[in-house]
Design a protein around this motif. Structure first.
Motif, PDB file in Angstrom:
ATOM      1  N   LYS A   1       2.256  -7.683   6.349  1.00 13.54           N
ATOM      2  CA  LYS A   1       2.908  -7.893   6.932  1.00 13.54           C
ATOM      3  C   LYS A   1       1.797  -7.999   8.308  1.00 13.54           C
ATOM      4  CE  LYS A   1       4.200  -2.885   5.504  1.00 13.54           C
ATOM      5  NZ  LYS A   1       4.224  -1.502   5.469  1.00 13.54           N
ATOM      6  N   ARG A   2       0.567  -8.139   8.204  1.00 15.32           N
ATOM      7  CA  ARG A   2       0.078  -8.662   9.368  1.00 15.32           C
ATOM      8  C   ARG A   2      -0.301  -9.668   9.634  1.00 15.32           C
ATOM      9  NH1 ARG A   2      -3.942 -11.483  10.861  1.00 15.32           N
ATOM     10  NH2 ARG A   2      -5.554 -10.547  12.546  1.00 15.32           N
ATOM     11  N   ILE A   3       0.230 -10.700   8.948  1.00 15.03           N
ATOM     12  CA  ILE A   3       0.708 -11.982   9.107  1.00 15.03           C
ATOM     13  C   ILE A   3       2.165 -11.942  10.064  1.00 15.03           C
ATOM     14  CG2 ILE A   3       1.192 -13.644   7.763  1.00 15.03           C
ATOM     15  CD1 ILE A   3      -1.141 -13.916   6.023  1.00 15.03           C
ATOM     16  N   PHE A   4       2.492 -11.060   9.061  1.00 16.11           N
ATOM     17  CA  PHE A   4       3.956 -11.555  10.865  1.00 16.11           C
ATOM     18  C   PHE A   4       3.828 -11.078  11.532  1.00 16.11           C
ATOM     19  CE2 PHE A   4       8.173  -9.297  11.269  1.00 16.11           C
ATOM     20  CZ  PHE A   4       9.205 -10.851  10.930  1.00 16.11           C
ATOM     21  N   ALA A   5       3.377 -10.115  11.533  1.00 15.22           N
ATOM     22  CA  ALA A   5       3.136  -9.610  13.278  1.00 15.22           C
ATOM     23  C   ALA A   5       2.158 -10.686  13.913  1.00 15.22           C
ATOM     24  CB  ALA A   5       2.322  -8.195  12.581  1.00 15.22           C
ATOM     25  N   GLU A   6       2.146 -10.654  13.004  1.00 19.90           N
ATOM     26  CA  GLU A   6       0.674 -12.401  13.943  1.00 19.90           C
ATOM     27  C   GLU A   6       1.426 -13.303  14.106  1.00 19.90           C
ATOM     28  OE1 GLU A   6      -3.791 -14.509  13.765  1.00 19.90           O
ATOM     29  OE2 GLU A   6      -2.501 -13.931  11.987  1.00 19.90           O
TER      30      GLU A   6
ATOM     31  N   ASP B   1      -2.912  -6.278  -0.195  1.00 19.41           N
ATOM     32  CA  ASP B   1      -1.491  -7.781  -0.328  1.00 19.41           C
ATOM     33  C   ASP B   1       0.143  -6.764   0.984  1.00 19.41           C
ATOM     34  OD1 ASP B   1      -3.090  -9.207  -1.630  1.00 19.41           O
ATOM     35  OD2 ASP B   1      -1.972  -8.229  -4.004  1.00 19.41           O
ATOM     36  N   ASN B   2       0.196  -5.998   0.618  1.00 16.25           N
ATOM     37  CA  ASN B   2       1.331  -4.920   1.753  1.00 16.25           C
ATOM     38  C   ASN B   2       0.540  -5.653   3.099  1.00 16.25           C
ATOM     39  OD1 ASN B   2       2.859  -5.533  -0.595  1.00 16.25           O
ATOM     40  ND2 ASN B   2       3.022  -3.006  -0.830  1.00 16.25           N
ATOM     41  N   ALA B   3      -0.278  -4.200   3.308  1.00 21.32           N
ATOM     42  CA  ALA B   3      -0.477  -4.426   4.640  1.00 21.32           C
ATOM     43  C   ALA B   3      -1.215  -6.203   5.170  1.00 21.32           C
ATOM     44  CB  ALA B   3      -1.710  -3.895   5.270  1.00 21.32           C
ATOM     45  N   GLN B   4      -1.414  -7.145   4.271  1.00 26.02           N
ATOM     46  CA  GLN B   4      -2.155  -8.720   4.927  1.00 26.02           C
ATOM     47  C   GLN B   4      -0.529  -9.166   4.891  1.00 26.02           C
ATOM     48  OE1 GLN B   4      -4.224 -10.069   1.481  1.00 26.02           O
ATOM     49  NE2 GLN B   4      -6.303  -9.225   2.615  1.00 26.02           N
TER      50      GLN B   4
ATOM     51  N   GLY C   1       2.240  -4.127  17.558  1.00 28.92           N
ATOM     52  CA  GLY C   1       3.071  -4.403  16.367  1.00 28.92           C
ATOM     53  C   GLY C   1       1.626  -4.491  15.325  1.00 28.92           C
ATOM     54  N   LEU C   2       1.022  -6.182  16.247  1.00 30.31           N
ATOM     55  CA  LEU C   2      -0.074  -6.830  14.909  1.00 30.31           C
ATOM     56  C   LEU C   2      -1.020  -5.230  14.991  1.00 30.31           C
ATOM     57  CD1 LEU C   2      -1.443  -8.399  13.985  1.00 30.31           C
ATOM     58  CD2 LEU C   2      -2.347  -9.874  15.969  1.00 30.31           C
ATOM     59  N   ASN C   3      -1.433  -4.288  16.363  1.00 30.95           N
ATOM     60  CA  ASN C   3      -2.035  -3.624  15.956  1.00 30.95           C
ATOM     61  C   ASN C   3      -2.333  -2.844  14.463  1.00 30.95           C
ATOM     62  OD1 ASN C   3      -3.890  -5.095  18.205  1.00 30.95           O
ATOM     63  ND2 ASN C   3      -2.834  -3.911  19.932  1.00 30.95           N
ATOM     64  N   ALA C   4      -1.190  -2.450  15.129  1.00 30.54           N
ATOM     65  CA  ALA C   4      -0.720  -1.158  13.947  1.00 30.54           C
ATOM     66  C   ALA C   4      -0.718  -2.096  12.415  1.00 30.54           C
ATOM     67  CB  ALA C   4       0.224  -0.776  14.146  1.00 30.54           C
ATOM     68  N   ALA C   5      -0.788  -3.052  12.357  1.00 34.19           N
ATOM     69  CA  ALA C   5      -0.333  -4.195  11.278  1.00 34.19           C
ATOM     70  C   ALA C   5      -1.993  -4.003  10.291  1.00 34.19           C
ATOM     71  CB  ALA C   5       0.482  -5.387  10.810  1.00 34.19           C
ATOM     72  N   GLU C   6      -2.701  -4.130  11.785  1.00 35.62           N
ATOM     73  CA  GLU C   6      -3.900  -4.117  11.511  1.00 35.62           C
ATOM     74  C   GLU C   6      -4.905  -2.816  11.156  1.00 35.62           C
ATOM     75  OE1 GLU C   6      -5.884  -6.308  14.453  1.00 35.62           O
ATOM     76  OE2 GLU C   6      -5.585  -7.646  14.427  1.00 35.62           O
TER      77      GLU C   6
ATOM     78  N   GLN D   1      -7.147   0.336   6.575  1.00 34.23           N
ATOM     79  CA  GLN D   1      -6.974   1.701   5.745  1.00 34.23           C
ATOM     80  C   GLN D   1      -6.659   1.767   4.518  1.00 34.23           C
ATOM     81  OE1 GLN D   1      -6.994   4.669   8.017  1.00 34.23           O
ATOM     82  NE2 GLN D   1      -7.369   5.817   5.025  1.00 34.23           N
ATOM     83  N   ALA D   2      -5.789   0.719   4.054  1.00 30.64           N
ATOM     84  CA  ALA D   2      -5.190   0.027   2.284  1.00 30.64           C
ATOM     85  C   ALA D   2      -6.948  -0.329   2.280  1.00 30.64           C
ATOM     86  CB  ALA D   2      -4.455  -1.086   2.091  1.00 30.64           C
ATOM     87  N   GLN D   3      -7.153  -1.412   3.375  1.00 24.95           N
ATOM     88  CA  GLN D   3      -8.927  -2.093   2.159  1.00 24.95           C
ATOM     89  C   GLN D   3      -9.777  -0.762   2.490  1.00 24.95           C
ATOM     90  OE1 GLN D   3     -10.099  -4.383   5.740  1.00 24.95           O
ATOM     91  NE2 GLN D   3      -9.174  -6.206   4.541  1.00 24.95           N
ATOM     92  N   ALA D   4      -9.806   0.154   2.808  1.00 20.44           N
ATOM     93  CA  ALA D   4     -10.557   1.338   2.832  1.00 20.44           C
ATOM     94  C   ALA D   4     -10.340   2.164   1.369  1.00 20.44           C
ATOM     95  CB  ALA D   4     -11.183   2.434   4.763  1.00 20.44           C
ATOM     96  N   ASP D   5      -9.301   2.424   1.497  1.00 27.25           N
ATOM     97  CA  ASP D   5      -8.635   3.359   0.196  1.00 27.25           C
ATOM     98  C   ASP D   5      -9.406   2.424  -1.046  1.00 27.25           C
ATOM     99  OD1 ASP D   5      -7.278   4.968   1.810  1.00 27.25           O
ATOM    100  OD2 ASP D   5      -5.516   4.182   1.645  1.00 27.25           O
ATOM    101  N   VAL D   6      -9.226   0.844  -1.101  1.00 31.78           N
ATOM    102  CA  VAL D   6      -9.463   0.958  -2.402  1.00 31.78           C
ATOM    103  C   VAL D   6     -11.164   0.777  -2.337  1.00 31.78           C
ATOM    104  CG1 VAL D   6      -9.688  -1.878  -3.485  1.00 31.78           C
ATOM    105  CG2 VAL D   6      -8.141  -1.478  -2.390  1.00 31.78           C
ATOM    106  N   GLU D   7     -11.879   0.697  -1.837  1.00 25.49           N
ATOM    107  CA  GLU D   7     -13.518   0.859  -1.633  1.00 25.49           C
ATOM    108  C   GLU D   7     -13.904   1.722  -1.946  1.00 25.49           C
ATOM    109  OE1 GLU D   7     -17.033  -0.746  -1.207  1.00 25.49           O
ATOM    110  OE2 GLU D   7     -14.984  -2.050  -1.144  1.00 25.49           O
ATOM    111  N   ARG D   8     -13.534   2.735  -1.464  1.00 25.42           N
ATOM    112  CA  ARG D   8     -13.681   4.027  -2.141  1.00 25.42           C
ATOM    113  C   ARG D   8     -12.866   4.548  -3.268  1.00 25.42           C
ATOM    114  NH1 ARG D   8     -11.390   5.897   2.938  1.00 25.42           N
ATOM    115  NH2 ARG D   8      -9.418   6.623   2.631  1.00 25.42           N
ATOM    116  N   ALA D   9     -11.785   3.950  -3.896  1.00 27.93           N
ATOM    117  CA  ALA D   9     -11.796   4.326  -5.299  1.00 27.93           C
ATOM    118  C   ALA D   9     -12.568   3.503  -5.837  1.00 27.93           C
ATOM    119  CB  ALA D   9      -9.911   3.596  -5.156  1.00 27.93           C
ATOM    120  N   ARG D  10     -13.355   2.045  -5.626  1.00 30.04           N
ATOM    121  CA  ARG D  10     -14.061   1.163  -5.819  1.00 30.04           C
ATOM    122  C   ARG D  10     -15.464   2.170  -6.277  1.00 30.04           C
ATOM    123  NH1 ARG D  10     -13.037  -4.484  -3.705  1.00 30.04           N
ATOM    124  NH2 ARG D  10     -11.422  -4.820  -4.952  1.00 30.04           N
TER     125      ARG D  10
END
Length: 223
Positions: free
Chosen positions: A158-163, A153-156, A89-94, A99-108
């Protein structure tokens, strides 16, 4: 009968009484010895009976220790599976956060290229500050992905909760591993006590057999 004959008769009678007294004394001593040996045998029989009970109790402790070890092993195996699930679950959240960070970086990156072409004002007006759904669908999306950090923010989150869940399950696993170690130690103690009890029983049985040989040389079986 003359005087000498009376003396001989008295001497014989006295000697006979002495022999009888000595025989009686010897018999009494023999009976006391026999009684003492019988008492020792009786005590050994009682001790063996008590030791048999101790052996049974020790065996029961070993059997229970075996059950406790198996239960602890099952708890560890179950906890290890839960830890692996939470790790997945943590691996999936990471991955989702990356992926979310990559999407934002592509948009920037897309936005920077548009600005270099003199498209900055249009980008800020129609992309970063969209004024309506129709404009977003018909103008913005074909040009560049909307710059949106909410996904990160949502992905982070989820990752914090999974960790957090993973750390909890690891703590539970650590507790079960400690319990397994304790149960194995108790099992080792129980087995040592059983071996000691059996050794003591064997020693008492040998002592009884030796005592029976002394007391009943023609029948070594004590009944």
């Amino acid at each position: 009968m003359n005087a000498d004959e009376f003396v001989d008769v008295d001497s014989l009678a006295c000697a006979s009484r002495n022999v009888q007294n000595q025989s009686s004394t010897t018999t009494n001593a023999s009976e006391r010895i026999r009684s003492s040996l019988d008492e020792q045998i009786s005590q050994l029989v009682v001790s063996i009976s008590n030791q048999n009970n101790e052996v049974r109790r020790s065996q029961q402790n070993v059997d229970q220790a075996n059950i406790n070890v198996r239960n602890a092993q099952q708890q560890v195996a179950s906890s290890e599976k839960v830890v692996q699930d939470k790790q997945n679950g943590l691996n999936a959240a990471e991955h989702e956060m990356q992926q979310a960070q990559a999407d934002v970086e592509r948009a920037r990156h897309c936005a920077r290229r548009r600005r270099k072409r003199g498209f900055g004002g249009w980008w800020r007006k129609h992309v970063e500050n969209p004024v309506g759904k129709v404009l977003q669908q018909n103008v913005v999306r074909p040009v560049c992905r909307v710059l949106n950090s909410v996904g990160i923010d949502n992905a982070q989150g989820k990752r914090i909760f999974a960790e957090h869940r993973l750390n909890e399950t690891r703590q539970h696993l650590h507790h079960h591993l400690q319990n397994l170690g304790n149960q194995r130690a108790q099992h080792a103690i129980a087995e040592t006590q059983l071996r000691t009890a059996n050794l003591q029983l064997s020693t008492l049985t040998t002592q009884l057999q030796e005592q029976q040989k002394k007391t009943y040389p023609y029948n070594i079986t004590y009944k």
